[in-house]
Design an enzyme around this catalytic site. Structure first.
Site, short mmCIF file in Angstrom:
data_model
loop_
_atom_site.label_atom_id
_atom_site.label_comp_id
_atom_site.label_asym_id
_atom_site.label_seq_id
_atom_site.Cartn_x
_atom_site.Cartn_y
_atom_site.Cartn_z
N ARG A 129 -27.43 -2.79 -23.67
CA ARG A 129 -27.99 -3.57 -24.79
C ARG A 129 -29.43 -3.86 -24.45
NH1 ARG A 129 -25.51 -8.62 -28.03
NH2 ARG A 129 -24.44 -6.83 -28.89
N HIS A 162 -26.68 -0.35 -33.98
CA HIS A 162 -25.56 -0.99 -33.27
C HIS A 162 -24.30 -0.14 -33.53
CE1 HIS A 162 -23.38 -3.88 -31.11
NE2 HIS A 162 -23.50 -4.95 -31.87
N GLN A 198 -20.59 -1.47 -32.89
CA GLN A 198 -20.11 -2.45 -33.87
C GLN A 198 -19.53 -1.74 -35.10
OE1 GLN A 198 -20.18 -6.06 -33.74
NE2 GLN A 198 -18.74 -5.62 -35.38
N ASP A 207 -24.82 -9.84 -42.14
CA ASP A 207 -25.23 -10.14 -40.76
C ASP A 207 -26.19 -11.31 -40.84
OD1 ASP A 207 -25.70 -9.97 -38.04
OD2 ASP A 207 -27.06 -8.25 -38.18
N CYS A 263 -20.43 -9.01 -38.21
CA CYS A 263 -20.38 -8.62 -36.79
C CYS A 263 -20.37 -9.83 -35.86
CB CYS A 263 -21.53 -7.68 -36.47
SG CYS A 263 -23.15 -8.38 -36.73
N ARG A 272 -13.64 -4.36 -31.49
CA ARG A 272 -14.69 -3.90 -30.57
C ARG A 272 -14.04 -3.32 -29.31
NH1 ARG A 272 -19.81 -6.02 -30.86
NH2 ARG A 272 -20.28 -4.37 -29.35
N1 CP Z 1 -21.57 -8.44 -32.71
C1 CP Z 1 -22.05 -8.51 -31.45
O1 CP Z 1 -22.64 -7.54 -30.94
O2 CP Z 1 -21.78 -9.67 -30.80
P1 CP Z 1 -22.43 -10.15 -29.43
O3 CP Z 1 -23.92 -10.31 -29.68
O4 CP Z 1 -21.75 -11.42 -29.09
O5 CP Z 1 -22.20 -9.08 -28.41
#
Ligand code: CP
Length: 321
Positions: free
Chosen positions: A104, A131, A134, A230, A270, A298
């Protein structure tokens, strides 16, 4: 290692049949969390975070462990990468020890550079642009609740809110790969870039799907099988709330907007969510919301993706049996 080295850096790194194969594996992991354990040994997977996370961190950590492997979780503050060591050097080191790299980070070019120098699969666990993990989980949720993996093609999905962000980009590309009708709505100034829309349109045409980008939230929501939103400000943009709240208000997912979708439409987010901003509490805590299934998925979707990239694509077809 034999077989093909593949990465998941953006949603169109896999084609229609490959997406189905991964989602079918995800359904198998949903039914039996220990369906396959391709990382037994254990194989290590490096899971790197340059930004905060709850779901991604827990699902990759627990997912690697459930696959029989060892998750090596490294935060920005605890790594030399976070102090400026080149991405290429980090890739060269991790690739000698780990069977996969999950990251990430900020710019998409960073995961692309990691993939250029790694000889193990690299997975994008969120960048500023995409992403993909997700959205695999989100599509697994639709499959779980609305007719299985083979019923995904032809469904209509609508995303409302900041249509210039990573989630909008990923819905456009992944939905096009799935052969869905993808609608994305946001205010002027917060719409996806032309090159992403062009890529999505090209892929959608190949898979009998379609793409609509609009500033009209009602047009996007009308008759949709699933509504997504989102947060209106992505990580690091929190100071923008004051500027965005007014132009984003018409894109709030509330009861009136949900009534425009199909009566059995699902709502997904998400997370983390901001009740009263991008979604009302009545929707996210209401009967059409499936956000907790989505969060759980996930785990299953990423286990499937890791099994596919690190196992199947590298020569172990038995993992699909
Ligand atoms: N949706 C998501 O990626 O959540 P986090 O930021 O908690 O990993």
């Amino acid at each position: 290692m034999t077989g093909q080295l593949r990465h998941m850096l953006r949603d169109d790194d896999i084609d229609h049949d490959e997406q189905l194969e991964i989602l079918r594996l995800g359904m198998k992991f949903r039914e039996n969390r220990f369906y396959k354990r391709p990382f037994e040994g254990p194989k290590a997977v490096a899971v790197l975070f340059d930004k905060p996370s709850t779901r991604t961190r827990s699902s990759f950590s627990i997912g690697v462990a459930e696959l029989g492997g060892y998750p090596l979780v490294i935060d920005k503050s605890g790594s030399q990468l976070g102090r400026g060591e080149p991405v290429a050097d980090t890739a060269r080191v991790l690739t000698r020890m780990a069977s996969g790299i999950v990251w990430r980070t900020f710019g998409q070019e960073r995961v692309e550079q990691m993939a250029r120098y790694a000889t193990v699969p690299v997975i994008n666990a969120l960048t500023d642009e995409f992403h993909p993990c997700q959205v695999l989980a989100d599509f697994l949720t639709i499959a779980q609740l609305r007719g299985g993996v083979d019923a995904l093609a032809g469904k209509t999905i609508a995303y409302l809110g900041d249509a210039s962000n990573n989630m909008a980009n990923s819905y456009l590309l992944a939905g096009a790969v799935a052969g869905m009708h993808v609608r994305v709505a946001g205010p002027n100034g917060y719409l996806p870039k032309d090159d992403i829309v062009a890529d999505a349109q090209r892929i959608a045409q190949r898979n009998a799907g379609s793409i609509l980008v609009t500033t009209d939230p009602e047009q996007a929501a009308a008759g949709a099988d699933c509504i997504f939103t989102d947060t209106w400000v992505s990580m690091g943009e929190e100071s923008e709330y004051a500027i965005r709240s007014k132009p984003f208000q018409p894109y709030q997912v509330n009861d009136a907007l949900m009534r425009l979708a199909r009566p059995d439409a699902l709502f997904q987010h998400c997370l983390p969510a901001y009740r009263g901003k991008e979604v009302t509490a009545s929707v996210i805590d209401g009967p059409q919301s499936v956000v907790w299934d989505e969060a759980e998925n996930r785990l299953h979707a990423q286990k499937a993706l890791m099994t596919w990239l690190v196992g199947v694509q590298r020569g172990d077809q038995d993992l699909l049996a």
